[in-house]
Motif scaffolding. Sequence first.
Motif, PDB file in Angstrom:
ATOM      1  N   HIS A 107      49.958  48.113  37.023  1.00 19.40           N
ATOM      2  CA  HIS A 107      49.331  48.485  35.755  1.00 19.40           C
ATOM      3  C   HIS A 107      47.976  47.817  35.506  1.00 19.40           C
ATOM      4  CE1 HIS A 107      53.623  49.429  35.232  1.00 19.40           C
ATOM      5  NE2 HIS A 107      53.142  50.494  34.598  1.00 19.40           N
ATOM      6  N   GLU A 108      47.903  46.522  35.713  1.00 27.39           N
ATOM      7  CA  GLU A 108      46.672  45.800  35.393  1.00 27.39           C
ATOM      8  C   GLU A 108      45.584  45.994  36.453  1.00 27.39           C
ATOM      9  OE1 GLU A 108      46.123  44.248  32.489  1.00 27.39           O
ATOM     10  OE2 GLU A 108      48.098  44.993  31.909  1.00 27.39           O
ATOM     11  N   TRP A 109      45.957  45.900  37.715  1.00 21.95           N
ATOM     12  CA  TRP A 109      44.967  45.997  38.786  1.00 21.95           C
ATOM     13  C   TRP A 109      44.210  47.328  38.771  1.00 21.95           C
ATOM     14  CZ3 TRP A 109      41.579  43.721  41.380  1.00 21.95           C
ATOM     15  CH2 TRP A 109      41.043  44.254  42.551  1.00 21.95           C
ATOM     16  N   PRO A 110      44.880  48.483  38.617  1.00 24.14           N
ATOM     17  CA  PRO A 110      44.125  49.741  38.561  1.00 24.14           C
ATOM     18  C   PRO A 110      43.120  49.767  37.404  1.00 24.14           C
ATOM     19  CG  PRO A 110      46.432  50.202  38.929  1.00 24.14           C
ATOM     20  CD  PRO A 110      46.316  48.736  38.646  1.00 24.14           C
ATOM     21  N   ARG A 111      43.508  49.181  36.250  1.00 20.29           N
ATOM     22  CA  ARG A 111      42.603  49.138  35.101  1.00 20.29           C
ATOM     23  C   ARG A 111      41.395  48.258  35.417  1.00 20.29           C
ATOM     24  NH1 ARG A 111      41.697  45.589  31.378  1.00 20.29           N
ATOM     25  NH2 ARG A 111      43.476  44.294  31.917  1.00 20.29           N
ATOM     26  N   ILE A 112      41.620  47.115  36.046  1.00 17.28           N
ATOM     27  CA  ILE A 112      40.533  46.194  36.389  1.00 17.28           C
ATOM     28  C   ILE A 112      39.648  46.808  37.460  1.00 17.28           C
ATOM     29  CG2 ILE A 112      40.032  43.963  37.462  1.00 17.28           C
ATOM     30  CD1 ILE A 112      42.657  42.956  36.125  1.00 17.28           C
ATOM     31  N   LYS A 113      40.272  47.475  38.412  1.00 17.24           N
ATOM     32  CA  LYS A 113      39.531  48.062  39.531  1.00 17.24           C
ATOM     33  C   LYS A 113      38.552  49.136  39.056  1.00 17.24           C
ATOM     34  CE  LYS A 113      40.361  49.834  44.140  1.00 17.24           C
ATOM     35  NZ  LYS A 113      41.359  50.280  45.081  1.00 17.24           N
TER      36      LYS A 113
END
Length: 195
Positions: free
Chosen positions: A170-176
């Motif tokens: 969830h978090e990594w795709p948003r940060i990416k």
Amino acid sequence: MGELVWEHAAMSTNRRKQQARQRGARQRAERQARRERAAALFAQGRSQAEVARELDVSRQSASRWHAGWQADGTAALQSRGPTGRHPKVPDSALEGIEQALLEGALAHGFATDVWTLERIAVVIQGLTGVGLSNPSVWRLLRNRLGWSVQRPQRQAKERDEQAIQHWVAHEWPRIKKGRAQNRPGLSSSTNRASR
């Protein structure tokens, strides 16, 4: 050097020694062929600089070869065989060292079953009477016994696999994706075209 774990390669000591001898013999033969080619080029009247360029060697080597060739002909350029010091630990001791290492560090009185360079040096000195520095132990393990270094994987005791998977999903795709730039309604001093 910290704790390093050494792992035995699947190849026998004798096989590794045979491969090393073959590799050394092949390299010596290649160098000998280059020197013989240099002698042939000198015989054709080629200069030292031309020979150095054609054989991709230094001018110093070409000069040394030329001086030898002039003094004694092609025989002066013959290989003198293997060079270098003889190892402190004889080949005859390698099998015993390898067997001792395969027994494990616990079998030799150490608190854990992790081999470090210091521990291996102690075992080698006990078996052969030869004291080796850590770099010498490293070379013996890598080059003569064919062992490779294995670093133990360490994980924090507090590691939470579910939290990690949630973050990755969830978090990594948003940060990416990154911050939205130049979208309507956003303003920042870095987005202004000019002042």
